[in-house]
Design a protein around this motif. Sequence first.
Motif, PDB file in Angstrom:
ATOM      1  N   VAL A 359       0.834  -1.204   0.000  1.00 28.15           N
ATOM      2  CA  VAL A 359       0.000   0.000   0.000  1.00 28.15           C
ATOM      3  C   VAL A 359       0.870   1.256   0.000  1.00 28.15           C
ATOM      4  CG1 VAL A 359      -1.749   1.285   1.278  1.00 28.15           C
ATOM      5  CG2 VAL A 359      -1.882  -1.205   1.160  1.00 28.15           C
ATOM      6  N   ALA A 447      -8.903   5.367  -1.623  1.00 27.27           N
ATOM      7  CA  ALA A 447      -8.659   4.004  -1.159  1.00 27.27           C
ATOM      8  C   ALA A 447      -8.670   3.005  -2.313  1.00 27.27           C
ATOM      9  CB  ALA A 447      -9.715   3.619  -0.118  1.00 27.27           C
ATOM     10  N   PRO A 450      -4.993   2.690  -5.087  1.00 26.43           N
ATOM     11  CA  PRO A 450      -3.907   1.699  -5.081  1.00 26.43           C
ATOM     12  C   PRO A 450      -4.290   0.389  -5.790  1.00 26.43           C
ATOM     13  CG  PRO A 450      -4.138   2.691  -2.911  1.00 26.43           C
ATOM     14  CD  PRO A 450      -5.315   3.134  -3.710  1.00 26.43           C
ATOM     15  N   TYR A 524      -3.388   9.277   4.181  1.00 26.71           N
ATOM     16  CA  TYR A 524      -3.257   7.980   3.514  1.00 26.71           C
ATOM     17  C   TYR A 524      -2.177   7.137   4.199  1.00 26.71           C
ATOM     18  CZ  TYR A 524      -2.084   4.679  -0.245  1.00 26.71           C
ATOM     19  OH  TYR A 524      -1.826   3.549  -0.974  1.00 26.71           O
ATOM     20  N   ALA A 528      -2.427   3.648   6.437  1.00 30.63           N
ATOM     21  CA  ALA A 528      -1.648   2.447   6.141  1.00 30.63           C
ATOM     22  C   ALA A 528      -0.897   1.953   7.364  1.00 30.63           C
ATOM     23  CB  ALA A 528      -0.670   2.732   4.999  1.00 30.63           C
ATOM     24  N   GLU A 624      -7.913  -0.215   0.523  1.00 35.14           N
ATOM     25  CA  GLU A 624      -6.475  -0.470   0.378  1.00 35.14           C
ATOM     26  C   GLU A 624      -6.103  -1.878   0.843  1.00 35.14           C
ATOM     27  OE1 GLU A 624      -6.789   3.887   1.867  1.00 35.14           O
ATOM     28  OE2 GLU A 624      -7.793   1.982   2.210  1.00 35.14           O
ATOM     29  N   SER A 628      -2.962  -4.896   0.202  1.00 31.62           N
ATOM     30  CA  SER A 628      -2.125  -5.467   1.259  1.00 31.62           C
ATOM     31  C   SER A 628      -2.386  -6.956   1.437  1.00 31.62           C
ATOM     32  CB  SER A 628      -2.350  -4.723   2.575  1.00 31.62           C
ATOM     33  OG  SER A 628      -3.674  -4.871   3.030  1.00 31.62           O
TER      34      SER A 628
END
Length: 719
Positions: A359, A447, A450, A524, A528, A624, A628
Amino acid sequence: MNSDITIALAGNPNAGKTTLFNALTGARQHVGNYPGVTVEKKEGFYPLNGSRLRIVDLPGTYSLTAYSMEEVVARDFLVNERPALVIDIVDASNLERNLYLTVQFMELGVPLMIALNMMDMAESRGMMIDLKKLSSLLDVPVVPTVARIGKGKQELMETVRERVNREKADKLLHLSYGGDLDQAILEMEKEVRCAGFMTDKYPARWVALKYLESDEQIIRKGEEANPSLSKRLQSMVQQVSNHLLVTTGNSPEAVIADHRYGYIHSILKQGIMIRKHDQDRLYHSDKIDKVVTHRFFGPVVLFLVIFGLYHFTFTYSKIPVGWFEKFFSGLSRLASTYLPEGHFKSLVVSGVIDGVGGVLGFVPLIMMMFFGISILEDSGYLARMAFMLDRVFSFFGLHGSSVMAFIISGGIAGGCAVPGVMATRTLRSRRERLATLLTAPFMNCGAKLPVFALLIAAFFKENEAVIMVMITLVSWGGALLVAKFLRLTIIRGEPTPFVMELPPYRLPMLKGLIIHTWERTWQYMRKAGTVILGISVILWALMTFPGLPEDHRNQSISQEDSQTSVSAKIDGTDQTQSLKPNEAEALKYSIAGRIGTGMEKISHLAGFDWRVNIALLGGFAAKEIVVSTLGTAYSLGEADPENSPPLSEKLSGPGGWRPLTGLSLLIFTMFYTPCFATVICISREAGSWKWGAFSMAFNTVLAFILAVAVFQIGSAIGY
């Protein structure tokens, strides 16, 4: 009608207010002073259908902010006396200046109608005013008058009678004052409402506005009513004031005034006033708008702006994104080399570095996107986008103001659906508000970016900007079609007129652009490092435990020396994965593996394997998480973790996905259930949890149908 009903006459100085007052009351008036001040007080009476109206001529004012004694007196009378109706006398030959006070009356929520005076002077200057359209846009009765000869007096008083007798209350006008002030107003309004802070006299939002405008009288009353809360509100004002000063060079008062005039300017641009004589009285903003909001050139400019934004983002973020990928790849190799074998090493490498790192690797791209959007926002162009798209939105049963909710939600890219849903409060119609807040989550929020960036890098990297423009068009098109469907079925109703603010064009300040970009990028990154990190660890645990059963573990260990890879079913085809056999089996028997494998009975129709299923489930918490989780899932059990390629190469390389799977996942991510925070916000704004549940179910079913259609049709034609 009851007798002695109070009617107030208000308006700018020299708008003909006193002339109209004299025409209505004649000799039935008296003059004195307001208690404790030298401001003149005029009262008179008007007989109407056997009843008597008490008419009060308020001091002429340009504003309801307490800058002068006249403004204090006029406002106190409206708040304390609560007249049954306020007649706002507006100079028809100077609409823009006079409507500024009208907007403030609407924000205060007083019962209102407009007497459009001096119509003869306006006509002599070659001005034609569409009274019906002006009334419709403002949602306030408008009656033309020429007070000096008594023209329009009877029609005016007949409208007064109808207005006073109606049961429906006037709605408060909620303007948007830009992202920074809107957020501050929401927070202050919540504080005011929860504490009941002066809400017996003033609307909560209006109190917040007065604090932002540094209204001395309201602040003084607030300090008397609740010193601690007043101090807290002033601290919030100071904070946002400092922020605005640094980013835009303006004070809250200036920004509020700009947006009020922008709102008025938007009304006048909609054919309200036509000049017979060609007079060069246009501001520079009007001259620019002749091009950027033109019926033909406007959409062309809009397309070029969006394409330019994406081209700038992907072109100039490639090198720093590569740096981030190398950094996290090196960090992963370092951890793999020096950490002892076991669950802790797996957690650090697969759960933390490959999960969160996947991310954070897009931070440069996100930063470039936010920088570009900040330029459009600070320059005033985003508001023009909304104005220009109103005709399109009205066809689909939405309101022009819905455009701003879409843009805030990520209509270009990089926004957030939560403030976008909250922005629907500015819509007067509940039906249009519901349709907007249910479709705003379809926008490409920060979001989702990514996920899109990952899939584009994996399968469509030759045409990144073009693909992102297509994604934007598909998201907007899908949202509008769904809105049309909702407005024709469960949320039927007529559309309401469109009015919004058109702030003046400004050259963005570099310092302001940098601060806005950093603030959004930091949000952001913080997400994360907190939410996504926590969920990544949880999903790693779900993909690791409980592990293999004893009999399977012994069998896998005996085979480990003779095998280095295992065949897995992905996209309906057998593809070789570089996983150790015992790790592949462990993934299959993990909690996440069992859940994902169970879902494959249906998800295979869209080309999704168990890893994608788990990633999409995690995406409900935050989109996101999709990236991940895929990073963790494709990292666990790798045969050679020290030389692991970027996730995009894993997905597109040998044994990876078909491009069709990437396209199917892209479509599904675009439309499926909003994140949990957005669902809560939808439920709160709609006033019922059923709308939040509806959004989750409807969006997910729609997304799956579209993903299946894309995958199956693509497979049928051999894509």
